[in-house]
Design an enzyme around this catalytic site. Sequence first.
Site, mmCIF file in Angstrom:
data_model
loop_
_atom_site.group_PDB
_atom_site.id
_atom_site.type_symbol
_atom_site.label_atom_id
_atom_site.label_comp_id
_atom_site.label_asym_id
_atom_site.label_seq_id
_atom_site.Cartn_x
_atom_site.Cartn_y
_atom_site.Cartn_z
ATOM 1 N N GLU A 294 -9.032 -1.962 -8.994
ATOM 2 C CA GLU A 294 -8.432 -1.030 -9.655
ATOM 3 C C GLU A 294 -9.169 0.499 -9.538
ATOM 4 O OE1 GLU A 294 -9.090 -3.742 -10.825
ATOM 5 O OE2 GLU A 294 -7.291 -4.773 -11.937
ATOM 6 N N ARG B 248 -14.767 -13.090 -2.955
ATOM 7 C CA ARG B 248 -14.237 -12.216 -3.974
ATOM 8 C C ARG B 248 -15.566 -11.855 -4.904
ATOM 9 N NH1 ARG B 248 -14.044 -8.773 -7.136
ATOM 10 N NH2 ARG B 248 -12.355 -7.797 -8.167
ATOM 11 N N GLY C 230 -19.233 -3.837 -1.461
ATOM 12 C CA GLY C 230 -18.992 -2.509 -1.056
ATOM 13 C C GLY C 230 -19.131 -2.444 0.707
ATOM 14 N N ASN D 26 -5.311 -7.183 -2.524
ATOM 15 C CA ASN D 26 -4.701 -6.209 -1.977
ATOM 16 C C ASN D 26 -4.948 -6.355 -0.554
ATOM 17 O OD1 ASN D 26 -3.850 -3.736 -1.158
ATOM 18 N ND2 ASN D 26 -5.917 -2.643 -1.831
ATOM 19 N N LEU E 137 -3.853 -3.800 1.747
ATOM 20 C CA LEU E 137 -3.508 -2.929 2.181
ATOM 21 C C LEU E 137 -4.792 -2.315 3.177
ATOM 22 C CD1 LEU E 137 -1.572 -0.458 -0.545
ATOM 23 C CD2 LEU E 137 -0.888 -1.520 1.857
ATOM 24 N N GLU E 138 -6.024 -2.491 2.475
ATOM 25 C CA GLU E 138 -7.329 -2.210 3.261
ATOM 26 C C GLU E 138 -7.362 -3.119 4.854
ATOM 27 O OE1 GLU E 138 -10.960 -1.542 -0.115
ATOM 28 O OE2 GLU E 138 -10.496 -3.568 0.527
#
Length: 438
Positions: A68, A271, A312, A337, A339-340
């Site tokens: 988020e 994660r 990060g 996700n 998309l990365e």
Amino acid sequence: MKSGLARAALLGYRVAGIGAYPFVTPYLAYRALKGKEDRQRRLERLGYPSRARPHGPLIWVHAASVGETNAVIPLIRELVRRNIHVLLTTGTVTSASLVQSRLGDEVIHQYVPLDVKFPIKRFIAYWHPDAAITAESEIWPTTLAELARRNIPQIRVNARLSDRSYDRWQNNPAIAELLFGKLSLVIARSDVDAERFRDLGAWPVIISGNLKGDTDPPPYDPQVLERYRSQVGDRKTWAAICTFDGEEAAAAFVHRALKPRNHQLTIIVPRHPERGDEIEAMLKQKGLVVARRSRGDVITPETDIFLGDTIGEMGLYLRLTEISFVGRSLTEDGGQNPLESAMVGCAVLSGPNVQNFRETYQQIIRKGGARMVRDVEMLAKAVHYLMTNDIARRKMIDCGHEAVQDMRGALSTTVKALEPYINPLTVTARLRPASAGA
């Protein structure tokens, strides 16, 4: 538990998967946090500030965790560009570290206060936000009620409701209407999500698309990337990212199955990086040689697994490969996700359990940039195929890029929808600059 708000709070906690109740005392809530957060900042969760409130318009933006937070960074930068102060709250140490690395002093970061009466009242009374923007799916009843009592607009951006949450709210329509009706505006990321919010009593609701499509590719340090690329050499690679318990073992199975033919390097990025010791022990029990990023280990020709147990650095790990399996989809539910991975230039693989990213996966799969696998054996076959078929791999990468480009535009739609709330704040900020005193 007789009042509508009390029942709503209890349901809100249950839907969120929180094993707590709204009548819990701040002291007990405080005790529940022990060992889970930054010790020096734990009082922030009870609504005590650790920073001074700046003079001028301020918007409270809440992003629960890493995903988020990444999604709202472009929106936050747009608010800052308009001279509006941003108070950004998150709920995890990992997301706090991301905020520091990506936004630094552009925002004021605090840990989100517990959804309990006195911490919330204390927090809102001190920061006195002109509006509150929450990303995605969390519903916190006490916070909703207190903001509404003070007539502070509450806006949900990139809004979504999982299948399970929607079903639970539907079983309690009166409570849902009591809570969702307090939202001033919902900007949903898909047609399905928009319809769900409308069904539960939210209005107005508009559709923006997924803000994550408008984010930048994850950053990286070029010198670090070049060092690891030289260590990897010409070995084939693949990555299992955002993995949950059980998926690291699945990646180990794939590695052992393919090693005799490919001598590949497997990159595992859990994660939750704090699980690094546990994962390394499991891998070593299987006879695998592990290099850990957190220790600065060198990748040698004998290294089987490069364990990306840092925060990060997803941009680093994804740029070491062109094949990315996205976790929380094989042994867990919900998905993560994709998309990365597609942005950076990876062919995307996933398990079948991607309910939280259903529309995103549908669009990427439709374009040809991602494939679903039903089990670990099928994952091994897909990884081997992409490692040994350059044309197929490059085609998937190109299709993934195209899908990401097609999904862009949510940010401009979101900003336009927010203009009735942010334009007056921009005017106020420019008429009386922040430097004009407290």
